[in-house]
Design an enzyme around this catalytic site. Structure first.
Site, PDB file in Angstrom:
ATOM      1  N   GLU A 174     -26.185 -15.638 -69.068  1.00  0.00           N
ATOM      2  CA  GLU A 174     -25.228 -16.119 -68.060  1.00  0.00           C
ATOM      3  C   GLU A 174     -24.858 -15.020 -67.066  1.00  0.00           C
ATOM      4  O   GLU A 174     -23.843 -15.091 -66.381  1.00  0.00           O
ATOM      5  CB  GLU A 174     -23.983 -16.691 -68.751  1.00  0.00           C
ATOM      6  N   HIS A 249     -17.213 -17.117 -71.512  1.00  0.00           N
ATOM      7  CA  HIS A 249     -17.877 -15.911 -70.995  1.00  0.00           C
ATOM      8  C   HIS A 249     -16.979 -14.726 -71.312  1.00  0.00           C
ATOM      9  O   HIS A 249     -15.754 -14.870 -71.348  1.00  0.00           O
ATOM     10  CB  HIS A 249     -18.034 -15.965 -69.462  1.00  0.00           C
ATOM     11  N   CYS A 371     -14.977 -14.941 -61.445  1.00  0.00           N
ATOM     12  CA  CYS A 371     -16.163 -15.829 -61.549  1.00  0.00           C
ATOM     13  C   CYS A 371     -16.795 -16.028 -60.186  1.00  0.00           C
ATOM     14  O   CYS A 371     -17.995 -16.284 -60.080  1.00  0.00           O
ATOM     15  CB  CYS A 371     -15.775 -17.211 -62.051  1.00  0.00           C
TER      16      CYS A 371
HETATM   17  O1  SUG Z   1     -20.141 -22.545 -66.164  1.00  0.00           O
HETATM   18  N1  SUG Z   1     -17.671 -24.507 -64.669  1.00  0.00           N
HETATM   19  C1  SUG Z   1     -18.326 -23.241 -64.785  1.00  0.00           C
HETATM   20  C2  SUG Z   1     -17.321 -22.125 -64.644  1.00  0.00           C
HETATM   21  C3  SUG Z   1     -17.995 -20.778 -64.585  1.00  0.00           C
HETATM   22  C4  SUG Z   1     -17.037 -19.660 -64.669  1.00  0.00           C
HETATM   23  N2  SUG Z   1     -17.705 -18.423 -64.574  1.00  0.00           N
HETATM   24  C5  SUG Z   1     -17.376 -17.299 -65.204  1.00  0.00           C
HETATM   25  N3  SUG Z   1     -16.508 -17.263 -66.176  1.00  0.00           N
HETATM   26  N4  SUG Z   1     -17.974 -16.219 -64.870  1.00  0.00           N
HETATM   27  C6  SUG Z   1     -19.056 -23.128 -66.128  1.00  0.00           C
HETATM   28  O2  SUG Z   1     -18.513 -23.606 -67.126  1.00  0.00           O
HETATM   29  C7  SUG Z   1     -17.613 -26.948 -64.426  1.00  0.00           C
HETATM   30  C8  SUG Z   1     -18.355 -28.034 -63.686  1.00  0.00           C
HETATM   31  C9  SUG Z   1     -17.743 -29.379 -63.897  1.00  0.00           C
HETATM   32  O3  SUG Z   1     -17.260 -29.681 -64.999  1.00  0.00           O
HETATM   33  O4  SUG Z   1     -17.718 -30.179 -62.908  1.00  0.00           O
HETATM   34  C10 SUG Z   1     -18.377 -25.642 -64.468  1.00  0.00           C
HETATM   35  O5  SUG Z   1     -19.590 -25.638 -64.341  1.00  0.00           O
END
Ligand code: SUG
Length: 443
Positions: A174, A249, A371
């Site tokens: 990731e 993460h 993020c």
């Molecule tokens: O991968 N949310 C992302 C959030 C990413 C956050 N990134 C870090 N922590 N670096 C994920 O879970 C939600 C999409 C939705 O439910 O519509 C989403 O993909």
């Protein structure tokens, strides 16, 4: 030569919506089916970029990937004209259409792992796009992300682009969300911290409820590809219990920069061992102090950390002595976290200031300030080799705001994604962005 840490922020795409797609990401699940406001989301992101510029930092931007991803829909057997494809996908399974439309590529901390040139044996900036195999809607990002990174950092003298790791759970990756660079100075060789949720060899030692999105095997492969030395690489296992509490993460429970590691007491499986290894390896590269800023669970619970995204703050250097945290406004609104931050700036460590930023639209999908950015450490020559269309000043932010105001939908819900008018509006926004960035719209 001078080195900078540059935040490249993901611009929120025009199809930003809440589809509840991410297992283990509590905000994504809790806000599933909420009506989103793509225009407000993108404007909030742009204002965050402006804040960093005003604080004196260099700032970059990564364009949103064009959505919906029609190739994915076709691969899944949805054919015919646009209207038929959208309707058939929605009727079969709304989550599939939402996946093809997802603007999740805005969270560019998951775009790639980036190693700075002082850390790598070829003295180039090394990039490995994340395969993001753990969540279907994110797994479709890697191909376009790689194309974008090669287009933006397009100079083989300075930049080394690797392929994403093989798309299998064994190498689930990731990106930078699980990678931290600690270094006495940006231009000196630093330590690469790779945090993983599980090793494929120890399935019994994995979280029970939610997936571990990063494996040790993925971290090791990236360290090999980027030619990082063993003396400067540290592998850290996340505490599986916090993954089950919503820490999908590492950047939801820890953040580091320069000589500061800011983390929760429960972040890692064995914190003492982490500190010992870091201290030993740090002593070989620097005389400077290394600060462990550990937040006790008595002061901030894991649940409050996840709710407020205290650790998804951007830890930035204001000058040689002082650092600041760019924190989401949710940190102001969570009492224990606000109290902690008020105290933190007076403790003996370089963090001197907290700047609160409203990124609520992104937060509701589990994406805080950290993020939304991919950190790239560059020296002056490397920076000069970056495609200038992706390096921002306030005038460019204003121009992007005009595009957002003019073309982005005010609101979106899941049903509207099946609507051909929505598709056309989003296409217009995609085209305007492609012109602005001078990229092929299919990017
Ligand atoms: O991968 N949310 C992302 C959030 C990413 C956050 N990134 C870090 N922590 N670096 C994920 O879970 C939600 C999409 C939705 O439910 O519509 C989403 O993909």
């Amino acid at each position: 030569m001078k080195y900078y840490e540059i935040n490249f922020d993901g611009l929120v795409g025009p199809s930003h919506n809440y589809a509840g797609l991410s297992l283990g990401n509590l905000a994504s699940k809790n806000n599933a089916n909420l009506t989103s406001t793509p225009k407000a989301a993108a404007l909030q992101g742009l204002e965050k970029m402006r804040t960093l510029i005003k604080l004196g930092l260099k700032q970059g931007v990564l364009p949103p990937l064009a959505r919906p991803n029609l190739t994915t829909l076709q691969q899944l057997g949805f054919n015919g004209d646009i209207e038929q494809m959208l309707k058939a996908a929605y009727e079969h399974e709304p989550a599939l259409l939402a996946s093809a439309y997802s603007a999740s590529n805005m969270w560019v901390a998951n775009a790639a792992t980036v190693s700075a040139s002082p850390d790598t044996q070829d003295n180039k900036v090394n990039f490995t796009p994340a395969n993001l195999v753990s969540q279907f809607h994110r797994s479709i990002e890697a191909v376009q992300t790689q194309r974008n990174l090669k287009h933006i950092f397009n100079n083989t003298h300075f930049f080394h682009h690797h392929d994403p790791l093989p798309a299998h759970q064994h190498f689930a990756d990731e990106g930078a969300a699980n990678h931290t660079r600690l270094t006495p100075e940006y231009g000196k060789a630093g330590l690469s911290l790779f945090v993983y949720g599980q090793s494929i060899k120890e399935p019994e030692n994995a979280p029970k409820k939610f997936p571990a999105r990063q494996t040790l095997e993925a971290c090791q492969a990236i360290a090999r590809a980027h030619q990082l030395t063993a003396e400067q690489t540290v592998y850290i296992k996340q505490n599986p219990d916090v993954i089950d509490a919503g820490v999908f993460h590492n950047d939801v429970i820890a953040v580091g920069n320069l000589n500061v590691l800011f983390y929760h007491q429960d972040a890692f499986e064995d914190t003492k061992a982490v500190q010992t290894e870091l201290n030993e390896k740090w002593a070989k590269i620097s005389d400077k102090p290394l600060y462990f800023v550990e937040v006790p669970r008595e002061q901030v619970s894991v649940s409050d950390a996840v709710k407020s995204y205290l650790f998804n703050t951007q830890l930035i250097a204001l000058n040689d002595n002082e650092m600041a945290l760019i924190a989401p406004t949710e940190c102001q609104q969570t009492l224990a976290v606000h109290d902690y931050l008020t105290e933190l700036v007076n403790l003996d460590n370089p963090i001197a200031k907290v700047v609160y930023q409203d990124v609520k639209q992104s937060m509701r999908n589990g994406g805080g300030p950290a993020c939304l950015r991919l950190r790239v450490c560059l020296n002056e020559a490397e920076l000069a080799a970056v495609n200038p269309n992706f390096v921002l000043d306030e005038a460019k932010i204003d121009a992007l705001k005009v595009i957002v105001e003019q073309h982005y939908p005010e609101t979106l819900d899941l049903a509207s994604l099946a609507n051909v008018d929505t598709y056309q509006q989003i296409q217009k926004a995609n085209q305007a962005l492609a012109e602005f960035f001078e990229i092929n719209e299919e990017f």
